[in-house]
Scaffold this active site. Structure first.
Site, mmCIF file in Angstrom:
data_model
loop_
_atom_site.group_PDB
_atom_site.id
_atom_site.type_symbol
_atom_site.label_atom_id
_atom_site.label_comp_id
_atom_site.label_asym_id
_atom_site.label_seq_id
_atom_site.Cartn_x
_atom_site.Cartn_y
_atom_site.Cartn_z
ATOM 1 N N ASP A 37 6.369 3.842 -6.790
ATOM 2 C CA ASP A 37 5.317 2.841 -7.001
ATOM 3 C C ASP A 37 4.806 2.796 -8.441
ATOM 4 O OD1 ASP A 37 3.494 0.799 -6.154
ATOM 5 O OD2 ASP A 37 1.919 2.275 -6.466
ATOM 6 N N ASP A 90 -4.418 0.127 -2.766
ATOM 7 C CA ASP A 90 -3.817 0.249 -4.100
ATOM 8 C C ASP A 90 -4.915 0.590 -5.125
ATOM 9 O OD1 ASP A 90 -2.091 0.301 -6.227
ATOM 10 O OD2 ASP A 90 -1.717 -1.850 -6.281
ATOM 11 N N ASN A 94 3.080 8.282 -9.441
ATOM 12 C CA ASN A 94 3.213 7.875 -10.857
ATOM 13 C C ASN A 94 2.108 8.482 -11.712
ATOM 14 O OD1 ASN A 94 1.298 6.216 -9.634
ATOM 15 N ND2 ASN A 94 1.709 4.476 -10.969
ATOM 16 N N HIS A 101 -2.083 4.040 0.261
ATOM 17 C CA HIS A 101 -1.677 3.617 -1.088
ATOM 18 C C HIS A 101 -2.824 3.781 -2.083
ATOM 19 C CE1 HIS A 101 0.793 0.526 -3.595
ATOM 20 N NE2 HIS A 101 0.182 1.408 -4.366
ATOM 21 N N PHE A 133 -2.492 -3.106 -15.479
ATOM 22 C CA PHE A 133 -2.666 -3.705 -14.154
ATOM 23 C C PHE A 133 -3.457 -2.751 -13.263
ATOM 24 C CE2 PHE A 133 1.445 -5.476 -15.639
ATOM 25 C CZ PHE A 133 1.277 -6.823 -15.371
ATOM 26 N N GLY A 134 -4.315 -3.300 -12.380
ATOM 27 C CA GLY A 134 -4.908 -2.455 -11.344
ATOM 28 C C GLY A 134 -6.413 -2.481 -11.297
ATOM 29 N N HIS A 188 7.535 -0.720 -4.238
ATOM 30 C CA HIS A 188 6.775 -1.682 -5.037
ATOM 31 C C HIS A 188 7.791 -2.769 -5.408
ATOM 32 C CE1 HIS A 188 4.291 -2.638 -8.826
ATOM 33 N NE2 HIS A 188 5.443 -3.266 -9.030
ATOM 34 N N HIS A 225 -4.004 5.709 -6.067
ATOM 35 C CA HIS A 225 -3.608 6.398 -7.308
ATOM 36 C C HIS A 225 -4.783 7.279 -7.743
ATOM 37 C CE1 HIS A 225 -0.081 3.749 -8.001
ATOM 38 N NE2 HIS A 225 -0.826 2.849 -7.376
HETATM 39 ZN ZN LIG Z 1 2.561 -0.848 -6.918
#
Ligand SMILES: [Zn+2]
Length: 427
Positions: free
Chosen positions: A154, A307, A96, A62, A325-326, A181, A64
């Site tokens: 996600d 993540d 995404n 997971h 977020f993140g 998600h 990005h």
């Molecule tokens: Zn997510």
């Protein structure tokens, strides 16, 4: 490529139930039988592994990487370097991006870019729905043909149960896992942090635990109905663990993952209004943290992941409500889990922790990785489980700096990462 001999380490390979001190031989990028050492003509590179764990290369399913579209935050090349520095030889990247990975040419673009620029294995996922909009199914067959390893929206969550059901039925035809998600948009609304006493006191909109739990329950029912494996991403709530535990007991093909920040921090951290503590799902209260750790300890949670979600400084340097977020995760996740699960809480054995990062994600997604069996691709992570270190966000390989663990003292980390027999990073 010279043969490599990893000498005198504790070899832990949960896939083959192996845990003993010895040597591991790598020839031509694959794990070789030690007896082959006599046949080697060329000089052998020897690495002393005394006091170290020799583990299968870790897999993070997971992350990005922000390419295509947002390369100022991260690229496939810089994300891969973060992975290597965290001990990861394989990553699974989320769709995404901008544009999203909802068509086969986007998958091909990522596969080719990764082949040219990434120092670790990058496995792409494809969107469940077109544009991640939750309405119309993406072309699942052609995404599969182009090389995705799973489906997920996600960052978004398919709200229509009917669309999710159809996605599961299509996924099953291609043996694909659907990763979700879990977020009910109606219940969560504009929530930015865990709904509880801290959100009430700070006057910030709450993101209630039930907003996740209700989708985990939906997924349990749909996984049972369609017999398609559904993987619940970044679980944060006690009720999610309870639903997962009950479903798994009945043989429902439902799995779940936990990220380090959800057990390393609580919503109390948000009293600082530091946007580096803002993530989705949010940091929760102590009771939820305890339930997650219990779920990892009793085998309900079978996968750990980061993540890894890079954001630029200017985006995070705004009011809490407005920040994205993140947080970053690849370079700190192993250290956090070793520190918390092994040293502080003694919740799992080292072998079990390695299983959650290797053979379990490999089996879930059908990746030919995650083991040190003879003949396997020589993806290997050397870990010093007792090395004490301090997280320094300015030493990150990432293009972003959104790391809430800056300055935190941790015990345990990867010290060398080997992909197909070649060292791609060493401390
Ligand atoms: Zn997510």
């Amino acid at each position: 490529m010279k043969p490599v001999l990893l000498k005198n380490g504790r070899i832990i390979d949960p896939a083959t139930k192996h845990d003993e001190t010895g040597d591991l031989l790598i020839v031509d990028g694959r794990i070789a039988d030690k007896s082959e050492i006599r046949n080697q003509q060329s000089e052998i590179e020897t690495i002393d592994c005394t006091g170290l764990v020799i583990a299968p290369g870790l897999i993070d399913l997971h992350v990005h990487f922000r390419e295509p579209g947002q390369s100022a935050k991260e690229t496939i090349a810089t994300g891969a370097r973060c992975a290597a520095a965290g001990g990861f030889t394989s990553v699974v990247c989320m769709p995404n991006t901008a544009p999203p990975v909802d068509n086969s040419s986007a998958v091909t673009w990522i596969v080719e870019k990764a082949r040219a620029e990434a120092c670790v294995n990058v496995f792409p996922t494809g969107a469940i729905t077109k544009g991640l909009a939750g309405e119309e199914l993406a072309p699942i067959g052609s995404l599969h043909k182009a090389g995705i390893v799973a489906l997920t929206d996600d960052g978004h969550c398919v709200q229509s149960h009917e669309v999710m059901r159809r996605a599961c039925e299509y996924a099953r035809m291609f043996d694909l896992v659907v990763m979700d998600h879990c977020q009910d948009y109606n219940l969560v609304g504009k929530g930015v942090m865990h709904e509880g006493s801290v959100s009430a006191r700070l006057g910030l909109a709450g993101w209630p635990a039930v907003g996740e739990e209700i989708i985990v329950a939906r997924n349990a029912l749909l996984a049972e109905l369609t017999r398609t494996p559904i993987h619940c991403q970044h679980l944060s709530a006690a009720g999610s663990v309870a639903i997962l535990r009950e479903a798994r007991k009945r043989g429902v093909p439902l799995t779940g993952e936990v990220c380090p920040h959800h057990i390393a921090l609580t919503d109390e951290a948000i009293r600082s209004f530091d946007t580096n503590f803002k993530m989705n799902p949010p940091l929760r209260s102590k009771e939820h943290v305890e339930a997650l750790i219990e779920g990892i300890a009793d085998g309900t949670i079978t996968i750990l992941a980061s993540d890894h979600a890079p954001h630029s400084g200017f985006e995070k340097e705004v009011e809490f409500d407005l920040a994205p977020f993140g947080i970053l995760g690849l370079e700190t996740e192993l250290g956090l889990f070793l520190d918390i699960l092994i040293h502080k809480r003694k919740a799992v054995s080292l072998s079990r922790l390695i299983e959650l990062y290797t053979i379990n994600p490999a089996r879930l997604l059908g990746l030919a990785r995650g083991t040190l069996a003879i003949g396997a691709v020589a993806d290997v992570t050397l870990i010093d489980p007792d090395l004490e270190w301090i997280v320094n966000k300015d030493q990150s390989f990432s293009r972003s700096r959104n790391n809430p663990f800056h300055g935190r003292e941790l015990k345990g980390r990867a010290i060398r990462t080997i992909v197909a027999g070649r060292t791609v990073w060493a401390l």
